[in-house]
Design a protein around this motif. Structure first.
Motif, PDB file in Angstrom:
ATOM      1  N   MET A 115      21.818   0.072  21.306  1.00  0.00           N
ATOM      2  CA  MET A 115      21.238   0.137  20.111  1.00  0.00           C
ATOM      3  C   MET A 115      20.070  -0.207  20.068  1.00  0.00           C
ATOM      4  O   MET A 115      20.067  -1.703  20.262  1.00  0.00           O
ATOM      5  N   LYS A 116      18.865   0.328  19.165  1.00  0.00           N
ATOM      6  CA  LYS A 116      17.459  -0.214  18.956  1.00  0.00           C
ATOM      7  C   LYS A 116      17.210  -0.015  17.774  1.00  0.00           C
ATOM      8  O   LYS A 116      17.682   1.075  17.019  1.00  0.00           O
ATOM      9  N   SER A 117      16.063  -0.824  17.206  1.00  0.00           N
ATOM     10  CA  SER A 117      15.871  -0.695  15.791  1.00  0.00           C
ATOM     11  C   SER A 117      15.122   0.518  15.831  1.00  0.00           C
ATOM     12  O   SER A 117      14.449   1.249  16.626  1.00  0.00           O
ATOM     13  N   GLY A 118      15.531   1.272  14.639  1.00  0.00           N
ATOM     14  CA  GLY A 118      14.844   2.693  14.433  1.00  0.00           C
ATOM     15  C   GLY A 118      15.715   3.755  14.836  1.00  0.00           C
ATOM     16  O   GLY A 118      15.490   4.954  14.550  1.00  0.00           O
ATOM     17  N   ASP A 119      16.862   3.625  15.403  1.00  0.00           N
ATOM     18  CA  ASP A 119      17.834   4.426  15.868  1.00  0.00           C
ATOM     19  C   ASP A 119      18.718   5.149  14.726  1.00  0.00           C
ATOM     20  O   ASP A 119      18.864   4.186  13.711  1.00  0.00           O
ATOM     21  N   LEU A 120      18.849   6.220  14.745  1.00  0.00           N
ATOM     22  CA  LEU A 120      19.937   6.798  13.756  1.00  0.00           C
ATOM     23  C   LEU A 120      21.278   6.321  14.014  1.00  0.00           C
ATOM     24  O   LEU A 120      21.677   6.430  15.135  1.00  0.00           O
ATOM     25  N   VAL A 121      22.203   6.001  13.324  1.00  0.00           N
ATOM     26  CA  VAL A 121      23.412   5.357  13.643  1.00  0.00           C
ATOM     27  C   VAL A 121      24.475   5.868  12.351  1.00  0.00           C
ATOM     28  O   VAL A 121      24.082   6.275  11.125  1.00  0.00           O
ATOM     29  N   ARG A 122      25.583   6.143  12.783  1.00  0.00           N
ATOM     30  CA  ARG A 122      26.984   6.537  11.931  1.00  0.00           C
ATOM     31  C   ARG A 122      27.715   5.341  11.926  1.00  0.00           C
ATOM     32  O   ARG A 122      28.141   4.620  12.766  1.00  0.00           O
ATOM     33  N   PHE A 123      27.967   5.104  10.541  1.00  0.00           N
ATOM     34  CA  PHE A 123      28.732   3.985  10.220  1.00  0.00           C
ATOM     35  C   PHE A 123      29.977   4.250   9.216  1.00  0.00           C
ATOM     36  O   PHE A 123      29.601   5.086   8.342  1.00  0.00           O
ATOM     37  N   GLU A 124      30.899   3.361   9.267  1.00  0.00           N
ATOM     38  CA  GLU A 124      31.855   3.367   8.098  1.00  0.00           C
ATOM     39  C   GLU A 124      31.311   2.348   7.057  1.00  0.00           C
ATOM     40  O   GLU A 124      30.864   1.428   7.262  1.00  0.00           O
ATOM     41  N   PRO A 125      31.422   3.215   5.925  1.00  0.00           N
ATOM     42  CA  PRO A 125      30.850   2.124   4.723  1.00  0.00           C
ATOM     43  C   PRO A 125      31.961   0.990   4.355  1.00  0.00           C
ATOM     44  O   PRO A 125      32.909   0.829   4.843  1.00  0.00           O
TER      45      PRO A 125
END
Length: 66
Positions: free
Chosen positions: A1-11
């Motif tokens: 993963m690099k800065s600026g990527d869209l990521v999906r995360f658990e809150p």
């Protein structure tokens, strides 16, 4: 993963608790922008809704085509 990527995360847990107290539905995975990720820290900084959240990397994955 690099800065600026869209990521999906658990809150984070405090967002789950706030939603439970307010009587809202449980959270699904959210989408944000990765600000910083250092592999040795195993913590990702993600911008979501104008806030910068620090989330354990095991709860973050790159969003997009699979």
């Amino acid at each position: 993963m690099k800065s600026g990527d869209l990521v999906r995360f658990e809150p984070p847990i405090y967002m789950h608790i706030k939603s439970f107290i307010d009587g809202g539905p449980p959270f699904q995975k959210l989408i944000g922008i990765l600000i910083k990720y250092e592999p040795w820290e195993k913590i990702a900084s993600v911008m979501y809704d104008g806030q910068i959240l620090r989330i354990p990397s095991r709860l973050v994955e790159k969003a997009g085509k699979k």
